[in-house]
Design an enzyme around this catalytic site. Structure first.
Site, PDB file in Angstrom:
ATOM      1  N   GLU A 123       0.850  -1.194   0.000  1.00  0.00           N
ATOM      2  CA  GLU A 123       0.000   0.000   0.000  1.00  0.00           C
ATOM      3  C   GLU A 123       0.884   1.242   0.000  1.00  0.00           C
ATOM      4  O   GLU A 123       1.813   1.335   0.785  1.00  0.00           O
ATOM      5  CB  GLU A 123      -0.920   0.020   1.223  1.00  0.00           C
ATOM      6  CG  GLU A 123      -1.929   1.145   1.138  1.00  0.00           C
ATOM      7  CD  GLU A 123      -2.933   1.170   2.296  1.00  0.00           C
ATOM      8  OE1 GLU A 123      -3.770   2.074   2.316  1.00  0.00           O
ATOM      9  OE2 GLU A 123      -2.869   0.291   3.178  1.00  0.00           O
ATOM     10  N   GLY A 256       3.298   2.403  10.550  1.00  0.00           N
ATOM     11  CA  GLY A 256       3.061   1.687  11.792  1.00  0.00           C
ATOM     12  C   GLY A 256       2.757   0.225  11.556  1.00  0.00           C
ATOM     13  O   GLY A 256       3.307  -0.653  12.220  1.00  0.00           O
ATOM     14  N   GLU A 259      -2.553  -3.787   6.919  1.00  0.00           N
ATOM     15  CA  GLU A 259      -3.657  -4.721   7.154  1.00  0.00           C
ATOM     16  C   GLU A 259      -3.791  -5.823   6.122  1.00  0.00           C
ATOM     17  O   GLU A 259      -4.884  -6.380   5.944  1.00  0.00           O
ATOM     18  CB  GLU A 259      -4.981  -3.940   7.209  1.00  0.00           C
ATOM     19  CG  GLU A 259      -5.472  -3.373   5.871  1.00  0.00           C
ATOM     20  CD  GLU A 259      -5.048  -1.954   5.588  1.00  0.00           C
ATOM     21  OE1 GLU A 259      -5.661  -1.310   4.717  1.00  0.00           O
ATOM     22  OE2 GLU A 259      -4.091  -1.486   6.236  1.00  0.00           O
ATOM     23  N   HIS A 292      -6.709  -1.596  15.096  1.00  0.00           N
ATOM     24  CA  HIS A 292      -6.945  -0.882  13.837  1.00  0.00           C
ATOM     25  C   HIS A 292      -6.737  -1.802  12.639  1.00  0.00           C
ATOM     26  O   HIS A 292      -7.591  -1.889  11.750  1.00  0.00           O
ATOM     27  CB  HIS A 292      -6.004   0.326  13.757  1.00  0.00           C
ATOM     28  CG  HIS A 292      -6.137   1.116  12.501  1.00  0.00           C
ATOM     29  ND1 HIS A 292      -6.947   2.228  12.415  1.00  0.00           N
ATOM     30  CD2 HIS A 292      -5.569   0.968  11.272  1.00  0.00           C
ATOM     31  CE1 HIS A 292      -6.873   2.729  11.195  1.00  0.00           C
ATOM     32  NE2 HIS A 292      -6.038   1.969  10.475  1.00  0.00           N
ATOM     33  N   GLU A 293      -5.610  -2.490  12.607  1.00  0.00           N
ATOM     34  CA  GLU A 293      -5.317  -3.331  11.453  1.00  0.00           C
ATOM     35  C   GLU A 293      -6.269  -4.526  11.387  1.00  0.00           C
ATOM     36  O   GLU A 293      -6.678  -4.926  10.291  1.00  0.00           O
ATOM     37  CB  GLU A 293      -3.861  -3.802  11.481  1.00  0.00           C
ATOM     38  CG  GLU A 293      -2.831  -2.695  11.584  1.00  0.00           C
ATOM     39  CD  GLU A 293      -2.979  -1.603  10.537  1.00  0.00           C
ATOM     40  OE1 GLU A 293      -3.512  -1.871   9.438  1.00  0.00           O
ATOM     41  OE2 GLU A 293      -2.558  -0.464  10.810  1.00  0.00           O
ATOM     42  N   HIS A 296      -9.615  -3.496   9.936  1.00  0.00           N
ATOM     43  CA  HIS A 296      -9.567  -3.319   8.486  1.00  0.00           C
ATOM     44  C   HIS A 296     -10.047  -4.563   7.738  1.00  0.00           C
ATOM     45  O   HIS A 296     -10.390  -4.474   6.549  1.00  0.00           O
ATOM     46  CB  HIS A 296      -8.134  -3.006   8.035  1.00  0.00           C
ATOM     47  CG  HIS A 296      -7.847  -1.548   7.885  1.00  0.00           C
ATOM     48  ND1 HIS A 296      -8.686  -0.667   7.241  1.00  0.00           N
ATOM     49  CD2 HIS A 296      -6.773  -0.803   8.287  1.00  0.00           C
ATOM     50  CE1 HIS A 296      -8.160   0.541   7.243  1.00  0.00           C
ATOM     51  NE2 HIS A 296      -7.006   0.498   7.877  1.00  0.00           N
TER      52      HIS A 296
END
Length: 851
Positions: A123, A256, A259, A292-293, A296
């Site tokens: 990404e 950081g 995903e 967070h990941e 996703h």
């Protein structure tokens, strides 16, 4: 091969890809300098596409060995950005073999090496550095991957399959995904493992892979993953959809974490933790980023974005979800304050300068440059406003419809808003302006009082931003409560919807003129402009039932006092320290909240506050005023601070839970103030006795901020010289906390330290990012820090353009300061822009900053 000349990509130019992909087979023959990638891709015409056309595939820095269509050799036309090839009118199979050089890939995009381990980062557009492919998020396909290597661990997306006859690892991902979610890892790794039973009864194998020797620091990451999976089932109804979920910790990583479907790749600093090596903040960051990941998987993977202009569709929503998760795991009011601090420090600063852009941009040159606070943090605020406007129940209904309607699709902001319109019946045409207009709205508040009726007159105005001189009114949810002069709440929270440029709201039947508590919970990302008195703010600080506004009142008192000290040379006085004393002595309040109340505004925050008031900030004067106020608070509160520090001393083994972390946070805040006025012995004792990194680094920080602790700094280095993540802290803290006139010299000296690996993003950020974070040090007279930063960015850009471009934003506020500083910062930016072969990433950022 040189980089192609930069050209802008525009949202208005979007067109569907002419083909759909019926399946992808990839074979990797891994070699550090000569990896071969063999692809077999089945294409068919896209019924929604423009009709028959030549095949265009993205590709950068690839050596094409051979290519075939339906088994027949072809010779495509190759450019630095990809290739073009004539193809049959119906379905066909494209096959190719390319060679890449992972060991030479210092940009850390595509397939690269990190300490002998193969890993990927695709990404936003890294897959084109792996093989020729339509590297865009709206092209989704199922991937089958075979890995040929002698590495003991070989991972990719999806579910593991039995090795083939040659012993090669095989992976199959049953869910269609865009190329940016592809991942591969191979190397000498060890795993900490567990399992999770989904609500439907499926067993999922969980693994956190790390380098040998780090396996004893994985337990918290694994626990955070399990809690995230359970929370997503309970709150959003989302169940995991593969047989395995793998996380890999990588030392060399630009961001950081990532995903990738079923194989999340993380910067090591957001996986590895032990009480001795990680602070409470590290634990909280690990928890939040793991969540967070993982989140996703549905908001980003199962439903992705049609094009990169829709990046906020996945990132804003997923940030909002991880904020909810952390609020549930810890303290929702404290989390809200921390999120707003980050928003104001990063996103408001972005909105106020040359890098301002809408949550959904209209164009870009390099998409990596739009992984910004506006897309992430402001994107999350927009989701939060939408939830406040429709209500929690309607929000849940809309999200269920979103998942049902768009599973397996690549979507747009229009798709997202249409779901809410269909679920709630609301017209969100005006609300959409939050996605299309840049800048931070300013909310001017006037008020009147007559015969028991209190009226609020609200006016909204958004300052001009690059490319958008005129702004239309937005929908602004304003949460309001009213307190009487004694501090009793007489009107509980009411949500006002401001939709016009100017609007009035009335509250009737009141016996006394109330004190308003405005924008409770920070209900919209705006700047409030209201004339108020210190007495009103003191009342809110003491009595407001809204925790955010209670904290906000204290912050406003501090900022007003600091502006007066800087502008008029006044003394700090006792009123503000006295108000603080009432809060920190209130044992009914969360210790973490009390710690946040004790923290003074940052130097950058005060500089921006002065600029907003029409005063050119002097960084040295800002630094000196904050020091004077901190000393005044310490002297006024010496006894209660000492009592707090003693009472909160550790009384058992370290635990990373929110309650224990809050106590340590308050203890650390007390120590930081006390060390400014004592001989340092209290902090020295804590440093010597500490059995965890929070206490140890907290003591060292307190000493360095007070101009002490040089022996402790040397001890820290001797103790932790072999731990790469702890040494990042050692590099960073001494630059960030250096005296302004010494910061540049210290940073320069550290770049010559044997352990300074400037090609490692974490280490580079520790030193040069630490210098930029030292506000007065970075802006010290003479401009030496500007020159040093520019020198290193110019050196880094050919090696790692992505990190260079992101760190160049240390200069984004250059127009804020006096003419001499402006001239020196502009000269630094111009040197960056003129550097031979400047990358697209850095060239775009510097060009926007220079205007």
């Amino acid at each position: 091969m040189t980089e192609a000349a930069p050209h802008a990509v525009h949202l208005s130019d979007y067109a569907p890809y002419p083909f759909v992909i019926d399946g992808v087979e990839l074979t990797f023959r891994l070699d550090p300098g000569r990896t071969r990638v063999i692809s077999r891709i089945a294409f068919s015409p896209n019924p929604d596409g423009p009709g028959h056309s030549a095949l265009q595939l993205d590709g950068e820095r690839l050596k094409l060995i051979w290519a075939r269509i339906d088994g027949a050799p072809v010779e495509p036309r190759i450019t630095p950005e990809g290739l073009t090839c004539d193809v049959p009118t119906g379905s066909f199979v494209w096959e190719a073999e390319v060679e890449v050089d992972p060991a030479a890939n210092t940009a850390l995009e595509g397939l690269y090496m990190s300490n002998g381990m193969y890993c990927t980062q695709c990404e936003a557009q890294g897959f084109r550095r792996i093989t020729y492919y339509p590297d865009r998020p709206d092209v989704m396909a199922r991937f089958e991957v075979t890995i040929e290597s002698d590495a003991p661990v070989r991972l990719s997306n999806g579910n593991p399959q039995e090795p083939d006859a040659q012993g090669r690892a095989r992976w199959s991902d049953p869910w269609p995904k865009p190329a940016y979610l592809f991942a591969l890892v191979a190397g000498n790794l060890t795993a900490r493992s567990a399992s999770f039973t989904t609500r439907s009864g499926r067993e999922v194998a969980l693994n956190v892979y790390v380098r040998p020797g780090d396996e004893d620091r994985c337990d918290y990451a694994l626990d955070a993953l399990i809690r995230s999976m359970r929370w997503d089932e309970e709150v959003y109804g989302r169940e995991y959809d593969l047989d395995v979920f793998n996380i890999v910790a990588v030392d060399d990583f630009n961001m950081g974490a990532m995903e990738n479907k079923g194989l999340n790749i993380f910067n090591s600093k957001y996986v590895l933790a032990s009480p001795q090596t990680a602070t409470d903040r590290d634990y909280e960051m690990i928890e939040g980023i793991i969540a967070h990941e993982y989140f996703h998987n549905w908001t980003g993977n199962r439903i992705t974005c049609r094009d990169w202009f829709q990046l906020c569709l996945k990132e804003g929503l997923t940030v909002f979800r991880d904020q909810q998760f952390t609020g549930d795991m810890r303290s929702a009011p404290v989390k809200r304050i921390e999120d707003v601090l980050q928003l104001r420090a990063r996103q408001f600063r972005e909105d106020a300068g040359p890098l301002s852009h809408p949550v959904r941009p209209e164009s870009y040159i390099e998409i990596n440059n739009f992984y910004t606070a506006t897309v992430y943090e402001k994107g999350a605020e927009v989701i939060g406003m939408l939830r406040r406007l429709v209500g929690a129940e309607a929000y849940d209904k809309a999200l269920a419809l979103y998942f049902d309607r768009h599973d397996g699709q690549a979507c747009t902001i229009e798709d997202w808003l249409k779901v809410f319109e269909d679920a709630t019946g609301r017209d969100l045409t005006q609300f959409k302006r939050w996605y299309t207009q840049s800048g931070t709205p300013h909310l001017r508040v006037l008020e009147s009082w007559e015969d028991g009726t209190y009226s609020l007159h609200l006016q909204q105005q958004t300052p001009p931003t690059p490319g958008q001189p005129e702004k239309a009114p937005q929908v602004i949810p304003v949460a309001v409560g009213l307190l009487d002069p004694g501090g009793r709440e007489v009107v509980p929270t009411r949500l006002l919807e401001l939709t016009q440029a100017e609007q009035s709201f009335s509250f009737e039947g009141l016996s006394d003129r109330p004190v308003p508590s405005l924008l409770r919970g920070f209900s919209a990302p705006v700047v409030i402009e209201r004339a108020s008195t210190a007495q009103e703010r003191a009342l809110l600080l003491a009595h407001d039932t809204d925790p955010f506004n209670r904290w906000e009142a204290g912050r406003a008192l501090a900022k007003e006092l600091l502006v007066d000290m800087i502008s008029n040379g006044t003394d700090p006085g006792d009123d503000y320290p006295g108000a603080l004393g009432k809060v920190i002595e209130d044992e009914g309040l969360d210790p973490a909240f009390r710690a946040l109340t004790l923290a003074l505004p940052s130097e950058d925050d005060i500089a921006q506050t002065l600029k907003t008031a029409g005063i050119t900030p002097d960084p040295m004067a800002v630094h000196e005023a904050l020091n004077r106020l901190a000393v005044a608070c310490a002297r006024h509160l010496r006894a209660p601070l000492a009592a707090l520090h003693d009472a909160l001393a550790p009384n058992g083994p370290y635990t990373p839970d929110a309650e224990a972390a809050g106590r340590r946070s308050l203890r650390g805040a007390a120590l930081g103030l006390l060390t400014r006025i004592d001989d340092g012995s209290r902090a020295e004792a804590q440093f010597a006795q500490a059995d965890n990194m929070t206490e140890e680094l907290g003591a060292l920080t307190a000493l360095l901020r007070a101009g002490k602790g040089h022996e402790q700094l040397a001890q820290f280095e001797r103790k932790w010289s072999q731990d790469r993540l702890v040494m990042d802290k050692w590099f960073s803290v001494q630059v960030m906390l250096a005296a302004p006139r010494e910061a540049c010299e210290i940073a320069d000296r550290l770049t010559a330290h044997p352990a300074f690996d400037w090609k490692n993003p974490n280490r580079f950020r520790a030193v040069l990012g630490g210098l930029a974070a030292n506000h007065a040090g970075f802006h010290a007279p003479g401009g030496a820090a500007y020159a040093l930063a520019a020198d290193w960015l110019i050196r880094l850009d050919p090696v790692n353009p992505q990190t260079t471009a992101r760190m160049s934003t240390m200069f984004e506020t250059w127009r804020r300061y006096d003419a001499d500083r402006q001239d020196m910062m502009r000269a630094a930016l111009e040197r960056l822009a003129a550097a031979p072969g400047v990358s697209r990433d850095t060239g775009e950022m510097v060009g926007r900053m220079l205007g």
